[in-house]
Design a protein around this motif. Structure first.
Motif, PDB file in Angstrom:
ATOM      1  N   PRO A  30      28.253 -47.773 -18.074  1.00 36.23           N
ATOM      2  CA  PRO A  30      26.958 -46.974 -17.885  1.00 36.23           C
ATOM      3  C   PRO A  30      25.746 -47.061 -18.060  1.00 36.23           C
ATOM      4  N   LEU A  31      24.614 -47.072 -18.188  1.00 41.62           N
ATOM      5  CA  LEU A  31      23.325 -46.659 -18.169  1.00 41.62           C
ATOM      6  C   LEU A  31      22.849 -46.431 -19.594  1.00 41.62           C
ATOM      7  N   MET A  32      21.960 -46.323 -20.328  1.00 41.93           N
ATOM      8  CA  MET A  32      21.440 -46.336 -21.482  1.00 41.93           C
ATOM      9  C   MET A  32      20.148 -46.568 -20.659  1.00 41.93           C
ATOM     10  N   GLY A  33      18.567 -46.246 -21.560  1.00 38.92           N
ATOM     11  CA  GLY A  33      17.609 -45.823 -21.539  1.00 38.92           C
ATOM     12  C   GLY A  33      16.629 -47.573 -22.023  1.00 38.92           C
ATOM     13  N   HIS A  34      16.026 -47.567 -21.293  1.00 38.29           N
ATOM     14  CA  HIS A  34      14.674 -48.856 -21.618  1.00 38.29           C
ATOM     15  C   HIS A  34      13.738 -48.814 -22.775  1.00 38.29           C
ATOM     16  N   ASP A  36      15.917 -47.537 -24.969  1.00 39.60           N
ATOM     17  CA  ASP A  36      17.185 -47.253 -26.228  1.00 39.60           C
ATOM     18  C   ASP A  36      17.611 -48.411 -26.639  1.00 39.60           C
ATOM     19  N   PRO A  37      16.949 -48.091 -28.932  1.00 40.32           N
ATOM     20  CA  PRO A  37      17.035 -48.955 -29.502  1.00 40.32           C
ATOM     21  C   PRO A  37      18.449 -49.811 -28.945  1.00 40.32           C
ATOM     22  N   ARG A  38      19.692 -49.494 -28.935  1.00 41.98           N
ATOM     23  CA  ARG A  38      20.751 -50.286 -28.395  1.00 41.98           C
ATOM     24  C   ARG A  38      20.602 -50.962 -27.055  1.00 41.98           C
ATOM     25  N   TYR A 245       5.745 -49.569 -23.433  1.00 41.83           N
ATOM     26  CA  TYR A 245       6.537 -49.436 -22.479  1.00 41.83           C
ATOM     27  C   TYR A 245       5.232 -49.919 -21.365  1.00 41.83           C
ATOM     28  N   THR A 248      10.074 -49.421 -15.847  1.00 40.81           N
ATOM     29  CA  THR A 248      11.274 -49.475 -16.183  1.00 40.81           C
ATOM     30  C   THR A 248      12.009 -50.280 -15.843  1.00 40.81           C
ATOM     31  N   ALA A 249      13.150 -51.093 -17.119  1.00 46.99           N
ATOM     32  CA  ALA A 249      13.754 -52.262 -16.137  1.00 46.99           C
ATOM     33  C   ALA A 249      14.727 -51.996 -16.090  1.00 46.99           C
ATOM     34  N   PRO A 250      15.126 -53.284 -15.304  1.00 45.87           N
ATOM     35  CA  PRO A 250      16.554 -52.900 -14.131  1.00 45.87           C
ATOM     36  C   PRO A 250      18.001 -53.046 -15.523  1.00 45.87           C
ATOM     37  N   ILE A 251      18.165 -52.236 -16.470  1.00 44.56           N
ATOM     38  CA  ILE A 251      19.710 -51.916 -16.937  1.00 44.56           C
ATOM     39  C   ILE A 251      20.571 -52.736 -16.847  1.00 44.56           C
ATOM     40  N   SER A 252      21.332 -52.083 -15.138  1.00 41.21           N
ATOM     41  CA  SER A 252      22.538 -52.711 -14.995  1.00 41.21           C
ATOM     42  C   SER A 252      22.622 -55.039 -15.188  1.00 41.21           C
TER      43      SER A 252
END
Lengths: 370, 370
Positions: A30-34, A36-38, A245, A248-252
């Motif tokens: 599951p995704l997080m925000g780009h 997000d500290p995690r 910022y 928006t990074a490609p999280i996956s």
């Protein structure tokens, strides 16, 4: 309606390659925000692990949010300004593409031309660099994906140490599979991709910039012609205290890279390099038994990518297509002067395994009517 | 060692948003080669489905292999050449970024400046266009992600039809959630991203170029400054008969986009738009009960992204951080003049659902001590 049910291919071409099931599973996380500290922890871990795989201490070591070609564009555009001189070593398709990037950056190109299938003589490169001490960079391809040639870098690296000219290296078909040794060789700018030796899906381009390269970047007179690939802006997002910022990074994709790098370091770099060498040694032995002839010059064959003329009775292009359709095995076809004439066989990442060689040879034998 | 175990966030910020489990599953699909005929079927399907979602017949409609910002760069760089005049409507962070792209492309910028939180008066834009009939393009942001304002486009689109000036539109916080109507409005160049209304992970940037825009591209005097984003080269790979190799496509991202688009068309565009409107109507009602005040001007609030001042006793930034840490809910913070002052609440894709509003309101009520 078309459904997403691709055939299960064994990808023994120049990439993308198959990836570990844990990497595929990471893609489905599951995704997080780009911001997000995690997620930033994942970014930090990816930078740390990339430094280990690149064998460098360079702070600016991060995955560009695009494919290997975006990394290539980032490498050239960040250090070149219009009117700069660029020495480009060109002995294959990707050497030619380097010239295209340098040209779009407005650079004056000094070409060191080599033959397809051959390495370039480092002495020739050093001679050219002596004639052009004002060159902004010297660019070489470590493994030329079009020819399977592994280019020696050490002599040129040693020559450039302490000089102003930057050493720019393409490590696309190398990183994670053979030593790249950024700091030891003295490479200033290097790019690779996620889908070959790193064994993640395609979509990210790890790059590294030395302190010397970043000084050149910081002293630019003009803005980088790409905003998306502007390494100073990317450095602020990736390494700045505020994580400003940028995009928006490609999280996956970064999840997948995380998992792929974790697997690499868990295996150990040295073990991994040896595994790649062992797999290709097995390939060489099996190809030899069947009359394949090498395209790349002896002594300069990259363990990652083997280029061969198919034996009599096995025409390269029709056999390649049959291999895909009847056996679900992908090998690469030739490019440029080698188009239609050779196979490019990749053994990279999880695919660097004699069992895959055995599968390919079984298919070859069946096609040969045995 | 760090493990890949991100918290399960409800992503109600400006994106990335949560995605359907089928899309996550698609990401984990085994890879194919980027020139595999079966992969090319996926590419064709993605183009077809993107045309439907963009509401256009444009042949050149494809996902750029980078994030939304790469799409933005592609849009500006492909049509602008040094010395060209660009009319840019600027009433927020992303209008400002448009100016940055036009500037790096060497364009002369005519700025139509608006207030943050307000739409720009189309009459003012048309007046500017009358003064600058030689403008190469007029750029507007459909939904300004920094302010939550939805900008009316129809009058400017109607004015530009039949004129030489191209109409370039940012549909980043819009595509797949509200009508974009490329052909009906008369938009020539448009870009978006995968991770908002389309509800796929971040990493791809759908773009569309009209016939008029492609004529401008084909008549360029100079090469596009980005090779990676050169739409003529991309068009050869995506739509050419030979599918000429350009770069190694991000295969898994295209799987995810395929699945996300399939889900969108299965729901039906009109149903989807109505669902987004219904979800935000519920949000408006709940916010109103709790004393939130709107940042975006009435009549111009985008259903996708709601910008609000938090009520007394609930300071925007500390409450946003607590929302993330204690409730696993992400909302966006303010940018520019709104930094630290507002929340940006996104209800996009699968997240456009009153149940998510209820979750957010429960957290707000608890933070308010109720």
């Amino acid at each position: 309606m078309l459904e997403l049910n691709p055939p299960h291919r064994l990808l023994l071409g120049p990439g993308p390659c198959n990836v570990h099931y844990q990497v595929l599973r990471a893609m489905a996380t599951p995704l997080m925000g780009h911001l997000d500290p995690r997620y930033i922890e994942i970014m930090d871990a990816n930078m740390d692990m990339l430094r280990k795989v690149f064998q460098t201490e360079n702070q600016i070591t991060l995955p560009i949010s695009g494919t290997g070609s975006a990394g290539m564009e980032a490498a050239f555009y960040n250090v070149l300004e219009p009117g700069d001189k660029a020495v480009i070593c060109h002995a294959g398709f990707f050497g030619g593409r380097m010239m295209e990037f340098a040209s779009r950056a407005g650079a004056e190109i000094v070409e060191v031309k080599g033959e397809w299938g051959q390495a370039i003589d480092p002495a020739q490169v050093i001679e050219t660099l002596k004639q052009h001490p004002d060159a902004k960079l010297c660019a070489m391809v470590l493994v030329e994906t079009s020819t399977g040639v592994q280019q020696p870098l050490d002599e040129v690296g040693a020559y450039l140490k302490g000089r102003d000219t930057l050493f720019l290296v393409d490590a696309v078909s190398a990183l994670g599979a053979i030593p790249v040794r950024i700091d030891e060789v003295g490479i200033d700018v290097c790019y690779s991709c996620s889908q070959k030796g790193l064994a993640a899906p395609s979509g990210l381009a790890p790059v590294t910039f030395s302190v010397k390269a970043m000084q050149v970047v910081n002293n630019r007179k003009t803005k980088v012609q790409s905003w998306y690939l502007d390494i100073s802006l990317l450095a602020k997002y990736w390494t700045g205290e505020k994580r400003a910022y940028h995009h928006t990074a490609p999280i996956s994709m970064n999840y997948a890279l995380f998992e792929a790098l974790r697997i690499i370091l868990d295996e150990g770099l040295q073990n991994r390099f040896e595994r790649h060498q062992a797999a290709v040694n097995y390939l060489y032995a099996e190809l030899g038994k069947r009359g394949f002839k090498y395209y790349a010059a002896e002594g300069f064959r990259a363990p990652t990518l083997t280029t061969v003329y198919t034996p009599e009775g096995l025409e390269a292009e029709p056999a390649r297509i049959r291999l895909l359709n009847d056996f679900n095995i992908e090998v690469g076809s030739g490019l440029g002067p080698a188009a239609g004439k050779i196979w490019r066989i990749g053994l990279m990442g999880v695919n660097a395994d004699p069992q895959n060689v055995a599968r390919l040879m079984a298919a070859v034998d069946i096609m040969n009517g045995q």
